[in-house]
Design an enzyme around this catalytic site. Structure first.
Site, mmCIF file in Angstrom:
data_model
loop_
_atom_site.group_PDB
_atom_site.id
_atom_site.type_symbol
_atom_site.label_atom_id
_atom_site.label_comp_id
_atom_site.label_asym_id
_atom_site.label_seq_id
_atom_site.Cartn_x
_atom_site.Cartn_y
_atom_site.Cartn_z
ATOM 1 N N GLY A 12 0.994 -0.976 0.007
ATOM 2 C CA GLY A 12 -0.432 0.219 0.160
ATOM 3 C C GLY A 12 1.434 1.201 0.281
ATOM 4 N N GLY A 14 0.164 4.012 -0.281
ATOM 5 C CA GLY A 14 -0.896 5.655 0.233
ATOM 6 C C GLY A 14 -0.156 6.653 0.902
ATOM 7 N N GLY A 17 1.598 3.927 3.632
ATOM 8 C CA GLY A 17 3.041 2.952 3.341
ATOM 9 C C GLY A 17 3.749 3.837 2.901
ATOM 10 N N ASP A 37 1.665 -1.370 -3.931
ATOM 11 C CA ASP A 37 0.116 -0.914 -4.988
ATOM 12 C C ASP A 37 -0.393 -1.376 -5.964
ATOM 13 O OD1 ASP A 37 -1.228 2.092 -3.358
ATOM 14 O OD2 ASP A 37 -2.266 1.015 -4.121
ATOM 15 N N ASN A 130 -7.354 -0.833 8.897
ATOM 16 C CA ASN A 130 -8.424 -0.180 9.835
ATOM 17 C C ASN A 130 -9.340 -1.025 9.512
ATOM 18 O OD1 ASN A 130 -7.914 1.492 11.961
ATOM 19 N ND2 ASN A 130 -7.074 3.108 10.693
ATOM 20 N N ASP A 158 -1.377 5.224 19.559
ATOM 21 C CA ASP A 158 -2.794 6.743 20.245
ATOM 22 C C ASP A 158 -1.566 6.476 21.776
ATOM 23 O OD1 ASP A 158 -4.563 5.754 18.893
ATOM 24 O OD2 ASP A 158 -4.641 3.516 19.508
ATOM 25 N N HIS A 185 -8.762 -0.227 18.993
ATOM 26 C CA HIS A 185 -7.709 0.806 18.634
ATOM 27 C C HIS A 185 -8.956 1.273 18.040
ATOM 28 C CE1 HIS A 185 -5.623 3.690 16.453
ATOM 29 N NE2 HIS A 185 -5.929 3.261 15.182
HETATM 30 N N1 APR Z 1 -2.547 -4.022 -2.666
HETATM 31 C C1 APR Z 1 -2.476 -2.879 -2.481
HETATM 32 N N2 APR Z 1 -2.653 -2.123 -2.324
HETATM 33 C C2 APR Z 1 -3.580 -1.391 -2.145
HETATM 34 C C3 APR Z 1 -5.205 -2.862 -2.348
HETATM 35 C C4 APR Z 1 -4.503 -3.650 -2.386
HETATM 36 N N3 APR Z 1 -5.339 -4.547 -3.000
HETATM 37 N N4 APR Z 1 -6.190 -2.018 -2.055
HETATM 38 C C5 APR Z 1 -6.278 -0.538 -1.639
HETATM 39 N N5 APR Z 1 -4.917 -0.375 -1.889
HETATM 40 C C6 APR Z 1 -3.864 0.568 -1.371
HETATM 41 C C7 APR Z 1 -4.731 2.273 -2.253
HETATM 42 O O1 APR Z 1 -4.525 2.203 -3.623
HETATM 43 C C8 APR Z 1 -3.995 3.039 -1.955
HETATM 44 O O2 APR Z 1 -3.064 3.671 -2.185
HETATM 45 O O3 APR Z 1 -3.844 1.419 -0.384
HETATM 46 C C9 APR Z 1 -3.037 2.739 -0.102
HETATM 47 C C10 APR Z 1 -4.336 3.361 0.837
HETATM 48 O O4 APR Z 1 -4.183 4.771 0.989
HETATM 49 P P1 APR Z 1 -4.582 5.619 1.544
HETATM 50 O O5 APR Z 1 -6.003 5.665 0.957
HETATM 51 O O6 APR Z 1 -3.312 7.215 0.688
HETATM 52 O O7 APR Z 1 -4.650 5.886 3.014
HETATM 53 P P2 APR Z 1 -4.147 5.338 4.267
HETATM 54 O O8 APR Z 1 -4.150 6.787 4.695
HETATM 55 O O9 APR Z 1 -2.374 5.322 3.425
HETATM 56 O O10 APR Z 1 -4.546 4.660 5.106
HETATM 57 C C11 APR Z 1 -4.687 3.254 4.790
HETATM 58 O O11 APR Z 1 -4.198 3.108 7.078
HETATM 59 O O12 APR Z 1 -4.236 4.303 8.526
HETATM 60 C C12 APR Z 1 -4.961 3.266 8.140
HETATM 61 O O13 APR Z 1 -7.663 3.289 8.237
HETATM 62 C C13 APR Z 1 -6.157 3.615 7.132
HETATM 63 O O14 APR Z 1 -7.001 1.947 6.119
HETATM 64 C C14 APR Z 1 -6.428 3.022 5.854
HETATM 65 C C15 APR Z 1 -4.762 2.662 5.775
#
Ligand code: APR
Length: 319
Positions: A12, A14, A17, A37, A130, A158, A185
């Site tokens: 991930g 995002g 990550g 990703d 989450n 936390d 959490h």
């Molecule tokens: N495999 C890899 N990456 C994936 C997949 C998958 N199957 N499905 C979704 N993603 C990627 C998305 O493409 C995106 O780039 O996960 C990333 C999530 O990034 P953001 O939307 O920026 O979210 P982020 O703030 O990084 O949070 C990720 O952590 O704190 C928790 O609640 C939050 O569950 C969320 C996670």
């Protein structure tokens, strides 16, 4: 010269990550940090950008980005990873609880873990998606890994929030403040004021019960407060700091005791559930859960949290 070894992967790319990958790379203790990703080109682009920061920041850890496909294409990049951090999944929008993400993120986490197991069967899994306690339990189930090799990040975050609020309230350095949160959490987070100190003095001597309660309430809603301000995503600077520190404790086999989401088997009279507790972290993940003295009301709250989480964790197995 710094000695570097091992490979850590972050799934991930995002906000959570990518900041985690950056922190891990800047530690300069790993040979390689892998970032993946499903968004074509995103991990490769971020990796290229991070590698270009190396001459400026002066670290040699190589960052590798890899797009993965729906049938697991690209996951071979994980081969040899000793630690895999799972951040894939949707973040909250304002007004959502972490639990509102459960169905969508369970599908994502299941798919990710199935692929991780194929290519990194010996890795320690650190889950951050989450709702955290449920996603950690799901990752453990899907991976079939020994329970100690799967842990979740939440307690360090936390706790850091609680410490920051205390430091801000008292106008003292964050380094003077020691706090603790256990439990889930989420709504059944259990801040533990009895374990909190400022320059080794009990928190209760410095703030009255109502003031402590206010800070506890703000801590419990700490993630939601940030979601409300950002409007388009959730927190990632403090979360990534916590996840990266956990990975570092595993990589260096440090034995550090940290609040994490770990498999609880008898401690505090609670069994058979992933829950936020303090644990000693080493090369294989959780070495042992560390039990401490709690007040009767803190213990009661922890048991309530365990039952709330247990109910959801059994639902998640079928998602
Ligand atoms: N495999 C890899 N990456 C994936 C997949 C998958 N199957 N499905 C979704 N993603 C990627 C998305 O493409 C995106 O780039 O996960 C990333 C999530 O990034 P953001 O939307 O920026 O979210 P982020 O703030 O990084 O949070 C990720 O952590 O704190 C928790 O609640 C939050 O569950 C969320 C996670």
């Amino acid at each position: 010269m710094t000695s570097r070894n091992g490979k850590v992967a972050v799934i991930g790319a995002g906000f959570y990550g990518s900041t985690t990958a950056q922190r891990l790379a800047e530690y300069d203790i790993f040979d390689e940090v892998v970032l993946t990703d499903i968004i074509e080109g995103r991990p490769e682009g971020l990796a290229l950008d991070m590698n270009q920061s190396r001459p400026i920041e002066g670290f040699e850890t190589k960052v590798t980005g890899q797009t993965t496909g729906p049938a697991g294409e690209g996951y071979e990049v994980l081969a040899g990873s000793g630690i895999v951090i799972i951040t894939a999944g949707l973040p909250r929008k304002p007004g959502m609880s972490r639990m509102d993400l459960i169905e969508t993120n369970a599908k994502i986490v299941r798919n990710v873990v199935e692929n991780v197991v194929k290519y990194a069967p010996d890795a320690v899994l650190i889950v951050v998606s989450n709702p955290l306690d449920e996603m950690t339990a799901l990752a453990a189930k899907v991976s079939g890994f020994p329970s100690g090799r799967v842990l979740g990040q939440a307690g360090m975050l936390d706790t850091a929030r609680f410490s920051y609020f205390v430091a801000e309230k008292l106008g003292v350095p964050v380094g003077s403040v020691q706090t603790l949160t256990l439990g889930s959490h989420g709504d059944t987070m259990v801040p533990v004021p009895s374990a909190c100190t400022v320059d080794s003095k009990p928190l209760y001597g410095l703030l009255d019960a109502a003031e402590v309660e206010q800070l506890v309430t703000r801590t419990r809603g700490g993630g939601g407060e940030i979601v409300g301000l950002l409007k388009t995503g959730s927190a990632y600077y403090a979360p990534s700091a916590a996840a990266a520190r956990m990975a570092r404790a595993v990589a260096s086999d440090s034995g550090a005791v940290m609040p994490v989401c770990a498999w609880v088997d008898g401690q505090y009279g609670i069994s058979g559930v992933y829950l936020g507790v303090e644990a000693e972290i080493g090369a294989g993940g959780v070495r042992r859960v560390v039990e401490r003295e709690l007040t009767p009301s803190e213990l009661a709250d922890l048991r309530t949290a365990a039952e709330a989480v247990r109910a959801k964790q059994s639902d998640v197995a079928s998602l």
